[in-house]
Structures are given as C-alpha cells and as structure tokens.
Scaffold this motif. Sequence first.
Motif, mmCIF file in Angstrom:
data_model
loop_
_atom_site.group_PDB
_atom_site.id
_atom_site.type_symbol
_atom_site.label_atom_id
_atom_site.label_comp_id
_atom_site.label_asym_id
_atom_site.label_seq_id
_atom_site.Cartn_x
_atom_site.Cartn_y
_atom_site.Cartn_z
ATOM 1 N N ASP A 1 0.394 1.719 -1.530
ATOM 2 C CA ASP A 1 1.687 2.326 -2.028
ATOM 3 C C ASP A 1 2.465 0.538 -2.040
ATOM 4 O OD1 ASP A 1 0.858 0.665 0.831
ATOM 5 O OD2 ASP A 1 3.085 2.530 1.672
ATOM 6 N N GLN A 2 1.147 -0.827 -2.197
ATOM 7 C CA GLN A 2 1.642 -1.401 -2.358
ATOM 8 C C GLN A 2 0.410 -2.571 -2.331
ATOM 9 O OE1 GLN A 2 2.039 -4.398 1.600
ATOM 10 N NE2 GLN A 2 4.388 -3.819 1.487
ATOM 11 N N ILE A 3 0.790 -3.360 -3.293
ATOM 12 C CA ILE A 3 0.090 -3.890 -4.660
ATOM 13 C C ILE A 3 0.605 -5.139 -4.136
ATOM 14 C CG2 ILE A 3 -1.538 -4.597 -6.756
ATOM 15 C CD1 ILE A 3 -1.528 -1.850 -7.120
ATOM 16 N N THR A 4 -0.317 -6.764 -4.320
ATOM 17 C CA THR A 4 0.548 -8.298 -4.075
ATOM 18 C C THR A 4 -0.556 -8.929 -4.711
ATOM 19 O OG1 THR A 4 1.616 -7.431 -1.861
ATOM 20 C CG2 THR A 4 0.827 -10.317 -2.541
ATOM 21 N N VAL A 5 -0.812 -9.894 -5.248
ATOM 22 C CA VAL A 5 -0.972 -10.991 -5.971
ATOM 23 C C VAL A 5 -1.189 -11.943 -5.417
ATOM 24 C CG1 VAL A 5 -2.138 -11.371 -8.445
ATOM 25 C CG2 VAL A 5 -1.037 -9.416 -7.532
ATOM 26 N N THR A 6 -1.911 -13.277 -4.554
ATOM 27 C CA THR A 6 -1.876 -14.347 -4.074
ATOM 28 C C THR A 6 -1.903 -15.006 -5.216
ATOM 29 O OG1 THR A 6 -4.156 -14.407 -3.198
ATOM 30 C CG2 THR A 6 -2.671 -13.484 -1.946
ATOM 31 N N GLU A 7 -0.806 -16.453 -5.392
ATOM 32 C CA GLU A 7 -1.028 -17.432 -6.049
ATOM 33 C C GLU A 7 -2.839 -17.817 -6.286
ATOM 34 O OE1 GLU A 7 -0.685 -21.580 -5.266
ATOM 35 O OE2 GLU A 7 0.106 -20.549 -3.615
ATOM 36 N N ASN A 8 -3.892 -17.716 -5.704
ATOM 37 C CA ASN A 8 -5.102 -17.561 -6.406
ATOM 38 C C ASN A 8 -5.964 -16.588 -6.992
ATOM 39 O OD1 ASN A 8 -5.511 -16.690 -3.622
ATOM 40 N ND2 ASN A 8 -7.184 -18.267 -2.810
ATOM 41 N N GLY A 9 -5.497 -15.668 -6.875
ATOM 42 C CA GLY A 9 -5.764 -14.364 -7.467
ATOM 43 C C GLY A 9 -6.025 -13.213 -6.852
ATOM 44 N N ILE A 10 -6.730 -12.986 -6.012
ATOM 45 C CA ILE A 10 -6.490 -12.147 -4.182
ATOM 46 C C ILE A 10 -6.061 -11.153 -4.701
ATOM 47 C CG2 ILE A 10 -6.713 -12.271 -2.584
ATOM 48 C CD1 ILE A 10 -7.855 -14.325 -2.176
ATOM 49 N N ILE A 11 -6.174 -10.225 -4.514
ATOM 50 C CA ILE A 11 -5.583 -9.012 -4.669
ATOM 51 C C ILE A 11 -5.410 -7.962 -3.655
ATOM 52 C CG2 ILE A 11 -4.933 -6.882 -5.780
ATOM 53 C CD1 ILE A 11 -4.696 -9.482 -7.863
ATOM 54 N N LEU A 12 -4.282 -7.984 -2.650
ATOM 55 C CA LEU A 12 -4.394 -7.540 -1.657
ATOM 56 C C LEU A 12 -3.839 -6.109 -1.964
ATOM 57 C CD1 LEU A 12 -2.456 -9.764 0.343
ATOM 58 C CD2 LEU A 12 -4.728 -9.513 0.676
ATOM 59 N N TYR A 13 -3.528 -4.942 -1.423
ATOM 60 C CA TYR A 13 -3.644 -3.485 -1.080
ATOM 61 C C TYR A 13 -3.828 -2.712 -0.568
ATOM 62 C CZ TYR A 13 -8.340 -1.777 -2.341
ATOM 63 O OH TYR A 13 -9.356 -0.718 -2.637
ATOM 64 N N ARG A 14 -2.480 -2.002 -0.133
ATOM 65 C CA ARG A 14 -2.811 -1.504 0.688
ATOM 66 C C ARG A 14 -2.214 0.557 0.522
ATOM 67 N NH1 ARG A 14 3.014 -1.589 4.911
ATOM 68 N NH2 ARG A 14 3.171 0.369 3.144
ATOM 69 N N GLU A 15 -3.352 1.054 1.291
ATOM 70 C CA GLU A 15 -3.528 2.920 0.954
ATOM 71 C C GLU A 15 -2.617 3.312 2.042
ATOM 72 O OE1 GLU A 15 -6.525 5.348 -0.608
ATOM 73 O OE2 GLU A 15 -7.281 4.803 1.293
ATOM 74 N N ALA A 16 -1.647 4.419 1.920
ATOM 75 C CA ALA A 16 -0.955 4.944 3.070
ATOM 76 C C ALA A 16 -1.449 6.357 2.947
ATOM 77 C CB ALA A 16 0.257 5.024 2.951
ATOM 78 N N THR A 17 -1.671 6.632 3.881
ATOM 79 C CA THR A 17 -2.342 8.393 4.018
ATOM 80 C C THR A 17 -0.969 9.210 5.088
ATOM 81 O OG1 THR A 17 -4.709 7.733 4.102
ATOM 82 C CG2 THR A 17 -4.303 10.015 5.125
ATOM 83 N N ARG A 18 -0.579 9.915 4.187
ATOM 84 C CA ARG A 18 0.013 11.433 4.724
ATOM 85 C C ARG A 18 -0.098 11.947 5.370
ATOM 86 N NH1 ARG A 18 3.460 8.351 0.176
ATOM 87 N NH2 ARG A 18 3.901 6.455 0.663
ATOM 88 N N ILE A 19 0.286 12.747 6.442
ATOM 89 C CA ILE A 19 -0.195 13.938 6.988
ATOM 90 C C ILE A 19 0.938 14.436 6.693
ATOM 91 C CG2 ILE A 19 -1.057 15.562 8.791
ATOM 92 C CD1 ILE A 19 -2.931 13.632 7.347
ATOM 93 N N MET A 20 1.376 15.406 5.792
ATOM 94 C CA MET A 20 2.563 16.227 5.557
ATOM 95 C C MET A 20 2.322 18.279 5.521
ATOM 96 S SD MET A 20 3.979 13.858 3.982
ATOM 97 C CE MET A 20 5.696 15.110 3.079
ATOM 98 N N GLU A 21 3.265 18.198 6.217
ATOM 99 C CA GLU A 21 3.493 20.414 7.311
ATOM 100 C C GLU A 21 4.624 20.406 5.476
ATOM 101 O OE1 GLU A 21 3.792 23.033 10.804
ATOM 102 O OE2 GLU A 21 4.462 20.849 10.847
ATOM 103 N N ASP A 22 4.919 21.210 4.861
ATOM 104 C CA ASP A 22 5.717 22.041 4.045
ATOM 105 C C ASP A 22 6.810 20.896 3.697
ATOM 106 O OD1 ASP A 22 4.917 24.744 4.736
ATOM 107 O OD2 ASP A 22 5.990 24.377 7.031
ATOM 108 N N GLY A 23 6.492 19.356 2.981
ATOM 109 C CA GLY A 23 6.694 18.794 2.189
ATOM 110 C C GLY A 23 7.528 17.803 3.914
#
Length: 86
Positions: A10-32
Amino acid sequence: MSLTKQAVIDQITVTENGIILYREATRIMEDGKELSKTYHRSSLTPAQDLTGVPANVVAICNTVWTAEVIAAYQAQMAAQQTNRGA
C-alpha cells in the motif's frame, strides 16, 4: 461469516539516493469489513537481489535503479566506509 486475509503493497517510497522503501498491509476481513490491519516495512538498496520481492516493487526498482543511480549509491557507501576507517 466469511473471514479472509488480504496482503497488499500500500505504500512505495523512493529516497533521493535510490533506496526503495515499501509497506505491506495485511488485512483480516469479515464479510467485506476490515477487522484488523498490520504492517510490515521493507527496504531495498540499489542493485540488491530482488528475489521474492513483489512484482510491483520490482517494477519500480527496475525503473529507478539506472546505472547512474547504482554507481552513485555505491560511491556514497564507499565514502562512508572510508570515513569510518579514518
């Protein structure tokens, strides 16, 4: 009642020196409806092995990590290493 688990980048960031930061969200859903959400953050440095990395993150890495970005990152790391040894 139907429980499902969804994992999305749900999130990807690129820093000025080329490092890639990313975030994975895990959602538990019940009937939507979201019952809970947790996050896992990761980072990747230019030219790092991308085995097992989600495809959308790999696509960003392949776009951002030009030969110039990789060389500049490696030079920055070498300079930092030299400064630590001084």
